[in-house]
Write an enzyme that holds these catalytic residues in place. Structure first.
Site, mmCIF file in Angstrom:
data_model
loop_
_atom_site.group_PDB
_atom_site.id
_atom_site.type_symbol
_atom_site.label_atom_id
_atom_site.label_comp_id
_atom_site.label_asym_id
_atom_site.label_seq_id
_atom_site.Cartn_x
_atom_site.Cartn_y
_atom_site.Cartn_z
ATOM 1 N N LYS A 189 0.878 -1.184 0.000
ATOM 2 C CA LYS A 189 0.000 0.000 0.000
ATOM 3 C C LYS A 189 0.906 1.222 0.000
ATOM 4 O O LYS A 189 2.003 1.204 0.548
ATOM 5 C CB LYS A 189 -0.880 0.014 1.243
ATOM 6 C CG LYS A 189 -2.210 0.746 1.033
ATOM 7 C CD LYS A 189 -3.193 -0.119 0.283
ATOM 8 C CE LYS A 189 -4.554 0.532 0.141
ATOM 9 N NZ LYS A 189 -5.567 -0.435 -0.343
ATOM 10 N N ASP B 279 -7.182 4.157 -4.750
ATOM 11 C CA ASP B 279 -7.770 4.027 -3.412
ATOM 12 C C ASP B 279 -8.377 5.405 -3.107
ATOM 13 O O ASP B 279 -8.667 6.159 -4.049
ATOM 14 C CB ASP B 279 -6.713 3.596 -2.386
ATOM 15 C CG ASP B 279 -7.323 3.099 -1.074
ATOM 16 O OD1 ASP B 279 -7.534 1.878 -0.944
ATOM 17 O OD2 ASP B 279 -7.588 3.937 -0.183
HETATM 18 N N1 LIG Z 1 -10.744 1.954 -4.952
HETATM 19 C C1 LIG Z 1 -10.534 0.651 -4.774
HETATM 20 O O1 LIG Z 1 -10.174 -0.085 -5.719
HETATM 21 C C2 LIG Z 1 -10.736 0.059 -3.415
HETATM 22 C C3 LIG Z 1 -10.997 0.861 -2.304
HETATM 23 N N2 LIG Z 1 -11.178 0.271 -1.090
HETATM 24 C C4 LIG Z 1 -11.475 1.059 0.113
HETATM 25 O O2 LIG Z 1 -12.785 1.619 -0.024
HETATM 26 C C5 LIG Z 1 -12.868 2.852 0.691
HETATM 27 C C6 LIG Z 1 -13.321 3.973 -0.260
HETATM 28 O O3 LIG Z 1 -12.375 4.057 -1.283
HETATM 29 P P1 LIG Z 1 -12.757 4.730 -2.707
HETATM 30 O O4 LIG Z 1 -14.212 4.639 -2.936
HETATM 31 O O5 LIG Z 1 -11.805 4.183 -3.717
HETATM 32 O O6 LIG Z 1 -12.339 6.259 -2.422
HETATM 33 P P2 LIG Z 1 -12.980 7.602 -3.008
HETATM 34 O O7 LIG Z 1 -11.959 8.664 -2.785
HETATM 35 O O8 LIG Z 1 -13.524 7.388 -4.366
HETATM 36 O O9 LIG Z 1 -14.226 7.872 -2.027
HETATM 37 C C7 LIG Z 1 -14.017 7.967 -0.663
HETATM 38 C C8 LIG Z 1 -15.376 8.330 -0.066
HETATM 39 O O10 LIG Z 1 -15.271 8.279 1.358
HETATM 40 C C9 LIG Z 1 -15.519 9.596 1.879
HETATM 41 N N3 LIG Z 1 -14.590 9.835 2.974
HETATM 42 C C10 LIG Z 1 -13.236 9.874 2.901
HETATM 43 N N4 LIG Z 1 -12.727 10.120 4.115
HETATM 44 C C11 LIG Z 1 -13.784 10.234 4.959
HETATM 45 C C12 LIG Z 1 -13.924 10.494 6.344
HETATM 46 N N5 LIG Z 1 -12.835 10.669 7.109
HETATM 47 N N6 LIG Z 1 -15.171 10.544 6.869
HETATM 48 C C13 LIG Z 1 -16.257 10.359 6.087
HETATM 49 N N7 LIG Z 1 -16.209 10.112 4.761
HETATM 50 C C14 LIG Z 1 -14.984 10.047 4.222
HETATM 51 C C15 LIG Z 1 -15.267 10.554 0.747
HETATM 52 O O11 LIG Z 1 -15.980 11.754 0.990
HETATM 53 P P3 LIG Z 1 -15.582 13.087 0.159
HETATM 54 O O12 LIG Z 1 -16.182 12.908 -1.195
HETATM 55 O O13 LIG Z 1 -16.228 14.201 0.933
HETATM 56 O O14 LIG Z 1 -14.093 13.168 0.152
HETATM 57 C C16 LIG Z 1 -15.809 9.746 -0.434
HETATM 58 O O15 LIG Z 1 -17.208 9.819 -0.488
HETATM 59 C C17 LIG Z 1 -11.473 3.071 1.292
HETATM 60 O O16 LIG Z 1 -11.458 2.508 2.597
HETATM 61 C C18 LIG Z 1 -10.571 2.241 0.381
HETATM 62 O O17 LIG Z 1 -9.381 1.879 1.048
HETATM 63 C C19 LIG Z 1 -11.147 -1.102 -0.918
HETATM 64 C C20 LIG Z 1 -10.900 -1.917 -2.000
HETATM 65 C C21 LIG Z 1 -10.643 -1.398 -3.306
HETATM 66 N N1 LIG Z 2 -7.292 -0.060 -3.131
HETATM 67 C C1 LIG Z 2 -7.384 -1.282 -3.372
HETATM 68 C C2 LIG Z 2 -7.225 -1.822 -4.771
HETATM 69 C C3 LIG Z 2 -5.859 -2.426 -4.915
HETATM 70 C C4 LIG Z 2 -5.537 -2.874 -6.339
HETATM 71 O O1 LIG Z 2 -6.452 -2.929 -7.195
HETATM 72 O O2 LIG Z 2 -4.370 -3.191 -6.566
HETATM 73 C C5 LIG Z 2 -7.634 -2.232 -2.233
HETATM 74 O O3 LIG Z 2 -7.741 -3.464 -2.471
HETATM 75 O O4 LIG Z 2 -7.746 -1.734 -1.082
#
Ligand SMILES: NC(=O)C1=CN([C@@H]2O[C@H](COP(=O)(O)OP(=O)(O)OC[C@H]3O[C@@H](n4cnc5c(N)ncnc54)[C@H](OP(=O)(O)O)[C@@H]3O)[C@@H](O)[C@H]2O)C=CC1
Ligand SMILES: N=C(CCC(=O)O)C(=O)O
Length: 444
Positions: free
Chosen positions: A125, A165
């Site tokens: 990460k 992420d």
């Molecule tokens: N993207 C991927 O491939 C993957 C992501 N994840 C996990 O999923 C989660 C979301 O990631 P992702 O959708 O990619 O990220 P994005 O940046 O697309 O979205 C994040 C969302 O969470 C909100 N957010 C961020 N920080 C906070 C906080 N402190 N309190 C409340 N809301 C918050 C943001 O609000 P705002 O719009 O106001 O910033 C936004 O709506 C994370 O935990 C990430 O690690 C897990 C697996 C894969």
């Molecule tokens: N942010 C991710 C995606 C990682 C990846 O697709 O290599 C996760 O699994 O938390």
């Protein structure tokens, strides 16, 4: 004191300023005592001590110039945690809260998540304390170019393949990809989540959210239940949240609330995902803007109150530790029956404990949100074979993999006497595969 207790005490001593890392390591280790009873050889080889120490951590300066001509300095990281199963794979997070402790939490989770996918990928990460929100495209580009100028020394298709992420979406991956190609003079699969037009995979954008619903659907099916007619609350409104909501609605559920870092929207009749997409993906604005087109929707400031809404299913898809014990209690008192984590570690240890104690069906993120990294590997397979699979082809592979993950964690939980506890099932299933690979590769 057991072997695991001793290791945990030493871990706390060695990492006194990393509470998030210790928090997730503690949850994982508490599940592993039964493993070491059956595998004393793991203890002799000090597998756990090595598993908890990253193979490599790089931290670097990221200087860049903003639109006012002012010099900015951020900090970049890549935690290359464990490569026993294959090249490092894991996201990049751009958020002001990013620090080594949070990236070690995420990296440790990524090792087990990647192991659960059944694919040959290690865990890593990275990211930076740079926050792209409110920055111009040109500023984000200059930051990404500076960040990749340094990161490229540590990544590569057979070494380490980052992805998106929090704060790292299609725009950021594009700028990172462009800079890598320019300075490395190699057009290779060094990042996943790329644009379709330059080698990205269909479904990757939807994958984490869709995969969350696929594994949830399998867990419901195993209980003679269906998504049809279920009321769902989703925290977040980013990549994971939007596509989890989209797929849940396609399968007959109603998403009645979503949030962002400023507040949440609530409509008992259902949220319009196409409009949430427009606000968040196209306009990059706050979810409050939803009221412009749906003025009768309830909006409350602060994302915390979301969990007091009565629902059948809760999908935390925002960030770590967003769902605490008090929130879990409110959900349970309001009759929630299923919780599936789209985010990485969104439930605090206390909330997780309460969910498990209450007997509801709880799917931890390392299993439930593995659809993103699964599809990243499908993207790597297509790029290396210069193939471009159809949406349905990728989507069916994703769905099969999520069903397989569910069956694996369910089987492991039963095998170790914790039937229905998918935190134990996921941690044991993920760990044993990595431990066996580490045993085979000697003391490295
Ligand atoms: N993207 C991927 O491939 C993957 C992501 N994840 C996990 O999923 C989660 C979301 O990631 P992702 O959708 O990619 O990220 P994005 O940046 O697309 O979205 C994040 C969302 O969470 C909100 N957010 C961020 N920080 C906070 C906080 N402190 N309190 C409340 N809301 C918050 C943001 O609000 P705002 O719009 O106001 O910033 C936004 O709506 C994370 O935990 C990430 O690690 C897990 C697996 C894969
Ligand atoms: N942010 C991710 C995606 C990682 C990846 O697709 O290599 C996760 O699994 O938390």
């Amino acid at each position: 004191m057991t072997y695991v207790d001793d290791v945990l005490e030493e871990l706390k001593r060695k990492n006194p300023y990393e509470p998030e890392f210790i928090q997730t390591a503690t949850e994982i280790l508490r599940c592993l005592n039964v493993v070491f009873e059956r595998h004393p050889e793991f203890q002799e080889a000090k597998i756990l001590e090595r598993f908890l120490e990253p193979e490599r951590v790089v931290m670097f300066r990221v200087p860049w110039v903003d639109d006012n001509g002012e010099v900015q300095v951020n900090r970049g990281f890549r935690v290359q945690f464990n490569s026993a199963l294959g090249p490092y794979k894991g996201g990049l997070r751009f958020h002001e809260t990013v620090n080594l402790s949070i990236l070690k939490l995420l990296g440790l989770e990524q090792i087990l998540k990647n192991s659960l996918t059944g694919m040959s990928i290690g865990g890593a990460k990275g990211g930076s304390d740079f926050n792209p929100k409110g920055r111009s495209d040109a500023e984000v580009m200059r930051f990404c170019q500076s960040f990749m100028t340094e990161l490229r020394n540590f990544i590569g298709p057979d070494v380490d393949v980052p992805a998106g992420d929090i704060g790292v979406g299609l725009r950021e991956v594009g700028y990172l990809f462009g800079q890598y190609n320019r300075i490395a003079n190699r057009h290779t699969c060094v990042l996943t989540g790329s644009g379709i037009e330059y080698g990205g995979s269909l479904v990757r954008r939807e994958a984490t959210g869709y995969g969350l619903i696929y594994i949830l659907e399998e867990a419901l099916r195993a209980r003679g239940e269906f998504l049809e007619g279920k009321k769902i609350i989703v925290s977040g409104s980013g990549n994971v949240a939007i596509y989890a909501a989209e797929k849940a609605i396609q399968l007959g559920a109603t998403v009645i609330a979503m949030s962002d870092s400023k507040g949440y929207i609530y409509d008992e009749n259902g949220i319009s995902i196409p409009f949430v997409k427009h606000i968040k993906e196209e306009e990059r604005k706050c979810i409050y803007e939803y009221l412009n087109d749906f003025p009768d929707t309830i909006y409350k400031e602060g994302s915390y109150g979301l969990w007091s809404i009565k629902c059948d299913i809760a999908l935390p898809c925002a960030t770590q530790n967003e769902l605490d014990e008090d929130s879990a209690r409110k959900l349970i008192d309001n009759g929630v029956k299923y919780v599936a984590e789209g985010a990485n570690k969104p439930s605090t240890p206390e909330a997780t404990k309460l969910f498990l104690k209450s007997g509801l069906m709880f799917l931890p993120g390392k299993a439930a949100n593995a659809g993103g990294v699964t599809t990243s590997v499908l993207e790597m397979a297509q790029r290396s074979s210069n193939m471009h699979w159809s949406f349905d082809e990728v989507d069916s592979r994703l769905k099969r993999n999520m069903v397989e993950i569910y069956r694996n964690i369910d089987k492991m939980a039963k095998e170790y006497g914790f039937e229905g506890n998918y935190v134990v099932g996921a941690n044991i299933a993920g760990f044993i595969k990595v431990a066996k690979a580490m045993m085979a590769q000697g003391i490295v």
